[in-house]
Design an enzyme around this catalytic site. Structure first.
Site, short mmCIF file in Angstrom:
data_model
loop_
_atom_site.label_atom_id
_atom_site.label_comp_id
_atom_site.label_asym_id
_atom_site.label_seq_id
_atom_site.Cartn_x
_atom_site.Cartn_y
_atom_site.Cartn_z
N SER A 135 95.18 28.48 20.66
CA SER A 135 94.76 26.76 20.56
C SER A 135 94.42 26.36 22.01
O SER A 135 94.54 27.06 23.04
CB SER A 135 96.23 26.26 20.28
N TYR B 298 105.21 24.49 22.54
CA TYR B 298 103.88 25.13 21.81
C TYR B 298 103.03 25.92 22.80
O TYR B 298 102.38 26.84 22.69
CB TYR B 298 103.27 23.87 20.96
#
Ligand SMILES: NC(=O)c1ccc[n+]([C@@H]2O[C@H](COP(=O)([O-])OP(=O)(O)OC[C@H]3O[C@@H](n4cnc5c(N)ncnc54)[C@H](OP(=O)(O)O)[C@@H]3O)[C@@H](O)[C@H]2O)c1
Length: 263
Positions: A132, A145
């Site tokens: 990401s 995350y």
């Protein structure tokens, strides 16, 4: 369109981006093994695309080993499954922290370990990790995350060097905000004006490009976000100040609220 040979194991195939990756790999001729937890979503997709569905919970340690064994001879791994893991750390139970680490980081590493040995023996294969932009630039409200997504980057870059001589490629794909389907679209976040999105199909196209050209890293995001991520690599404090001013805290809070039930 060039053909992609052999069997591709796609994790998170029941999700928004996983669906697009599965369809695109099938269109390029790959045989698919599709995995996720939801058999009711995987099975029709596998039937449509002519692949196999294997439902597993990647947070269960035995299940990861079982998946690698049941998948058989795999030429391509697309490690795409992840939990959103958004929100501040003090909002997570110890069990939720472990689950996020297991699904987002441990499972890709263990699958890579299990599958790359066969690839190296056969002298070809490719491992693709879906990270990401949060694996390049960290904003508030995303510590867990980002921990998993930054880690995937380092893991993949090092592994790429180790497997180079054996003819096995390793790539990481870094999506920004993805519209239409997936964990960002599901959270219905209002982005600040001017922040553009990309589609699940754009991510899938990047996966194919990564395999065909053996690219180390591909960003799937507009220039402004890619530039921000590049600045973050060189000057993380400056990048954090800029993203704070652009409303990153509000986006993080909306994400955490919209993704709470997925922990
Ligand atoms: N969407 C975005 O804007 C965006 C941006 C940057 C990066 N990404 C990355 O892109 C990848 C795909 O995300 P997405 O947007 O498609 O999310 P998604 O729609 O929520 O899909 C997540 C996938 O992961 C699977 N998964 C979650 N927990 C699992 C578990 N315990 N065991 C097995 N499978 C599990 C889900 O399967 P089940 O639901 O069947 O369990 C689902 O197929 C992720 O790595 C994500 O971090 C997405």
């Amino acid at each position: 369109m060039t053909a992609i040979q052999g069997t591709a194991l796609v994790t998170g195939a029941s999700g928004g981006i996983g669906h697009a990756i599965a369809r695109t790999l099938a269109a390029h001729g790959a045989q698919l093994v599709l995995t996720g937890r939801r058999a009711d979503v995987l099975e029709p997709l596998a039937a449509e695309l002519g692949g196999r569905a294997l439902a597993v919970d990647l947070a269960e340690r035995d299940a990861v080993e079982r998946l690698a064994a049941e998948a058989g001879e795999v030429e391509i791994l697309v490690a795409n499954a992840a939990l959103p893991a958004s929100g501040t750390l003090d909002d997570y139970t110890p069990e939720q922290v472990d689950r996020a680490l297991d699904v987002n980081l441990r499972a890709p590493i263990q699958l890579a370990r299990a599958l790359s040995a066969g690839m190296a023996r056969r002298g070809h294969g490719h491992l693709v990790f879906i990270s990401s932009l949060s694996g390049r630039a960290a904003a508030g409200g995303g510590s867990l995350y980002s921990a998993t997504k930054f880690s995937l980057r380092g893991f993949a870059l090092s592994l790429r060097e180790d497997l180079r001589a054996a003819g096995v490629g390793v790539s990481t794909v870094f999506p920004g905000f993805i519209r239409d389907a997936g964990l960002f679209a599901d959270a219905r976040v209002q982005l600040p004006r001017g922040v553009a999105t990309r589609s699940p199909e754009d991510v899938a196209a990047a996966v194919v490009r990564a395999i065909e050209r053996n690219r180390a890293e591909i960003d799937v995001a507009p220039l402004s976000l890619r530039a921000g991520a590049a600045v973050a690599g060189l000057a993380p404090e400056l990048a954090a100040t800029l993203s704070r001013r652009m409303g990153a805290a509000d986006v993080s809070a909306q994400l955490a609220a919209g993704q709470r039930e997925k922990r």
